[in-house]
Design an enzyme around this catalytic site. Structure first.
Site, PDB file in Angstrom:
ATOM      1  N   GLY A 307       0.679  -1.482  -0.399  1.00  0.00           N
ATOM      2  CA  GLY A 307       0.219  -0.107  -0.104  1.00  0.00           C
ATOM      3  C   GLY A 307       0.816   0.671   0.104  1.00  0.00           C
ATOM      4  O   GLY A 307      -0.015   2.090   0.216  1.00  0.00           O
ATOM      5  N   CYS A 312      -1.120   2.819  -5.071  1.00  0.00           N
ATOM      6  CA  CYS A 312      -1.841   1.996  -4.793  1.00  0.00           C
ATOM      7  C   CYS A 312      -2.787   2.821  -3.508  1.00  0.00           C
ATOM      8  O   CYS A 312      -2.205   3.039  -2.776  1.00  0.00           O
ATOM      9  CB  CYS A 312      -0.615   0.736  -3.557  1.00  0.00           C
ATOM     10  SG  CYS A 312      -1.634   0.009  -3.332  1.00  0.00           S
ATOM     11  N   GLY A 368       8.803   1.385  -9.850  1.00  0.00           N
ATOM     12  CA  GLY A 368       7.843   1.733 -10.621  1.00  0.00           C
ATOM     13  C   GLY A 368       7.065   2.725 -11.094  1.00  0.00           C
ATOM     14  O   GLY A 368       7.558   2.666 -12.072  1.00  0.00           O
ATOM     15  N   SER A 369       7.019   3.758 -10.282  1.00  0.00           N
ATOM     16  CA  SER A 369       6.716   4.916 -11.051  1.00  0.00           C
ATOM     17  C   SER A 369       7.919   5.947 -11.478  1.00  0.00           C
ATOM     18  O   SER A 369       8.227   6.508 -12.115  1.00  0.00           O
ATOM     19  CB  SER A 369       5.522   5.828  -9.841  1.00  0.00           C
ATOM     20  OG  SER A 369       6.494   6.195  -8.701  1.00  0.00           O
ATOM     21  N   TYR A 393       0.555   5.702 -16.895  1.00  0.00           N
ATOM     22  CA  TYR A 393       1.217   4.617 -16.305  1.00  0.00           C
ATOM     23  C   TYR A 393      -0.156   4.432 -15.227  1.00  0.00           C
ATOM     24  O   TYR A 393      -0.717   4.965 -14.833  1.00  0.00           O
ATOM     25  CB  TYR A 393       2.012   6.006 -14.788  1.00  0.00           C
ATOM     26  CG  TYR A 393       2.443   4.508 -13.864  1.00  0.00           C
ATOM     27  CD1 TYR A 393       2.747   3.793 -14.330  1.00  0.00           C
ATOM     28  CD2 TYR A 393       2.594   5.776 -12.711  1.00  0.00           C
ATOM     29  CE1 TYR A 393       3.715   3.011 -12.646  1.00  0.00           C
ATOM     30  CE2 TYR A 393       2.738   5.012 -11.384  1.00  0.00           C
ATOM     31  CZ  TYR A 393       2.936   3.325 -11.058  1.00  0.00           C
ATOM     32  OH  TYR A 393       4.315   2.876 -10.134  1.00  0.00           O
ATOM     33  N   ARG A 409      -4.134 -11.589  -8.486  1.00  0.00           N
ATOM     34  CA  ARG A 409      -2.520 -10.629  -7.702  1.00  0.00           C
ATOM     35  C   ARG A 409      -2.954 -10.531  -6.335  1.00  0.00           C
ATOM     36  O   ARG A 409      -3.007  -9.907  -4.836  1.00  0.00           O
ATOM     37  CB  ARG A 409      -1.682  -9.427  -7.314  1.00  0.00           C
ATOM     38  CG  ARG A 409      -2.600  -8.416  -7.721  1.00  0.00           C
ATOM     39  CD  ARG A 409      -0.812  -7.361  -8.887  1.00  0.00           C
ATOM     40  NE  ARG A 409       0.319  -7.353  -7.958  1.00  0.00           N
ATOM     41  CZ  ARG A 409       0.323  -6.810  -7.178  1.00  0.00           C
ATOM     42  NH1 ARG A 409      -0.083  -5.926  -6.725  1.00  0.00           N
ATOM     43  NH2 ARG A 409       1.791  -6.566  -6.516  1.00  0.00           N
ATOM     44  N   GLN A 421      -7.772  -1.053  -5.873  1.00  0.00           N
ATOM     45  CA  GLN A 421      -6.608  -0.774  -5.090  1.00  0.00           C
ATOM     46  C   GLN A 421      -5.253  -0.070  -5.801  1.00  0.00           C
ATOM     47  O   GLN A 421      -4.271  -0.415  -5.439  1.00  0.00           O
ATOM     48  CB  GLN A 421      -5.953  -2.438  -4.560  1.00  0.00           C
ATOM     49  CG  GLN A 421      -7.238  -3.072  -3.627  1.00  0.00           C
ATOM     50  CD  GLN A 421      -6.982  -4.277  -2.808  1.00  0.00           C
ATOM     51  OE1 GLN A 421      -5.547  -3.888  -2.141  1.00  0.00           O
ATOM     52  NE2 GLN A 421      -7.512  -5.753  -3.151  1.00  0.00           N
ATOM     53  N   GLU A 480      12.293  21.997   6.731  1.00  0.00           N
ATOM     54  CA  GLU A 480      13.254  22.503   6.466  1.00  0.00           C
ATOM     55  C   GLU A 480      13.970  22.344   5.745  1.00  0.00           C
ATOM     56  O   GLU A 480      14.800  22.235   5.383  1.00  0.00           O
ATOM     57  CB  GLU A 480      13.687  22.674   7.726  1.00  0.00           C
ATOM     58  CG  GLU A 480      14.830  23.499   8.253  1.00  0.00           C
ATOM     59  CD  GLU A 480      15.151  23.266   9.655  1.00  0.00           C
ATOM     60  OE1 GLU A 480      15.366  24.413  10.011  1.00  0.00           O
ATOM     61  OE2 GLU A 480      15.682  22.078  10.173  1.00  0.00           O
TER      62      GLU A 480
END
Length: 494
Positions: A307, A312, A368-369, A393, A409, A421, A480
């Site tokens: 997750g 996701c 992935g991304s 994507y 999956r 999901q 910061e």
């Protein structure tokens, strides 16, 4: 982002840091970064590029058995050489020029713009080379008069070609290409079998346009590029697995958002009994309890994360998962005792996150991304209304992906209502992976130098000995620690 490492003592240079690490019990990477088995991230071309850079790519399985097996075949037969063209156009001598032009248009090339066309007796890579067709063979032929002529009538025959030998090193092939002053160098093996072609333009790009790779190509004992694949855990996946092993796949990921299931345990046992030499990566897991089950069944590595990916929504929709830093630390701590490497999968947004994942116990990271939208990722570029060049994507838990079969999956293929999901969207053009990976590797080396880690193993030893210090950061400290108080700025990573 809520943890930060304390600096250590520096008595070595950043370039002395070794990033070599175990992907699995038997596979070592010189750059511990792998691409995710997502249908908008890793196909054959991405797998080739990742392995050439010292990492590894895992080809997705949101396709037919034949399509995935073909992708493995394409990647495995690609020569691990700079400048080697991916899947060159190969035809037989009886192919007409009209058919060649149709093939070029199918590749997205403008009409009349021929690439180099290699000619073999079988019309495929691996056949005996009989000739080569280039633009200079065609540019003075009239289009109408020549369209039905065969390639054999206009090609430059093999006797007039300069070729390289399979088994020659990069330096020998570069020297041969330089001395012959040609635009391309076909590479042949025994019986003049065509193994590939080194293109001068690609070689120049890889030598001068992109930074030099910081790793050595990831190859198997036969000298082929190492390639991984994702598979499911259903009965039909055993047929898929057999086809992939036949094509030479080096490792498989058992792909599930929640890997601690009877399905994975049974599949691991089946693989170890049927394909003893195949490396099996199980998961995904986020706790040591989950890891215990899969390690006990014989997993050669674990994928950690649930997750935390950018597309996701598992934690939001299902309320199950774990913070990624915590998951990596605790799972790696347990797996390390049993000699099982872990892959930190999800949440990687920059080189600092790669450094943190490795320092917290991961032996490699999966992105992935970060790699979506690159030239090597599957799919074609599109231009948005506001002029941005983008690629699709999507998460494998998105409804779009599940319509193609990825619902297995999430153990939900038999459900009447499919629960998403993940999401679908677009990402901007990121250029080539060959430009991105060297930057990541160098940035991670500098991070290791700052906290005193000389290698991935040394850093893990520091972590276990309590010598690697870190603390959590408040929201104000995170602000910061980033760019702030600027009217405007341009953020260039390298």
């Amino acid at each position: 982002d809520d943890i930060i490492f304390h600096p250590g003592h520096i008595d070595f240079a950043a370039h002395d840091v070794s990033l070599a690490s175990q992907l699995t019990k038997e596979i070592t990477l010189s750059v511990p970064i792998v691409s995710s088995p997502m249908d908008t991230v890793t196909g054959a071309e991405m797998a080739v590029a990742m392995a050439q850079q010292g990492g590894m790519g895992f080809i997705h399985y949101n396709n037919t058995v034949e399509e995935q097996a073909t992708a493995v075949r394409q990647a495995k037969r690609h020569l691990p050489l700079a400048g080697c063209q991916f899947e060159p156009l190969v035809v037989s001598a009886s192919t007409t020029l009209r058919e060649v032009e149709d093939a070029c248009e199918g590749l997205g090339l403008p009409a009349g713009k021929y690439p180099s066309v290699l000619v073999t007796d079988s019309g495929d890579l691996g056949g005996a080379l009989v000739g080569l067709v280039t633009t200079s063979d065609l540019d003075l032929l009239g289009a109408e008069a020549s369209s039905e002529r065969t390639v054999g009538e206009v090609m430059t025959p093999v006797a007039d070609l300069v070729t390289g030998k399979r088994g020659d090193g990069e330096s020998e092939l570069k020297a041969a290409l330089a001395s012959c002053k040609k635009g391309r160098l076909p590479v042949v093996g025994e019986g003049n079998a065509l193994a590939g072609v080194v293109e001068r333009s690609l070689l120049k790009d890889q030598l001068f346009k992109y930074p030099a790779p910081l790793g050595t190509p990831t190859t198997n004992a036969a000298g082929q590029l190492s390639v991984g694949c994702a598979v499911g855990t259903r009965e039909g996946d055993k047929v898929r697995l057999e086809a992939l092993v036949k094509e030479g796949v080096d490792a498989v990921i058992l792909d599930s958002s929640q890997g601690d299931s009877v399905y994975q345990l049974e599949m691991i046992k089946h693989i170890k009994k049927t394909f003893a030499g195949l490396q099996v990566i199980a998961g995904n897991v986020v706790t040591s309890r989950q890891a215990e089950s899969l390690i006990g069944a014989g997993a050669d590595a674990l994928r950690v994360g649930m997750g935390s990916g950018s597309i996701c929504t598992t934690q939001e929709v299902c309320a199950v998962g774990r913070g990624q830093a915590t998951a990596v630390y605790h799972t790696a701590k347990y797996a390390r005792v049993h000699g099982v490497p872990i892959i930190a999968d999800g949440g990687i947004q920059n080189s600092g996150h790669i450094t943190k994942a490795l320092a917290l116990g991961a032996s490699s990271v999966m992105c992935g991304s970060m790699f979506a939208g690159t030239a090597e990722a599957p799919g074609k570029y599109m231009i948005t209304e506001d002029g941005h060049r983008v690629k699709l994507y999507r998460g494998m838990g998105s409804l779009d992906a599940m319509k193609k079969g990825s619902s297995t999956r999430y153990l939900g293929e038999s459900q009447r209502i499919q629960i998403a999901q993940g999401v679908s969207g677009t990402v901007k053009d990121k250029g080539s992976i060959r430009n991105i990976l060297p930057f990541f590797a160098q940035a991670v080396k500098q991070g290791f130098q700052d906290f005193g880690g000389k290698s991935v193993k040394h850093t893990h030893d520091m972590l276990n000995a309590g010598e690697l210090r870190m603390e959590t950061r408040s929201g104000a400290a995170q602000t910061e620690g980033g760019v702030h108080d600027m009217h405007s700025y341009t953020k260039k990573r390298w």
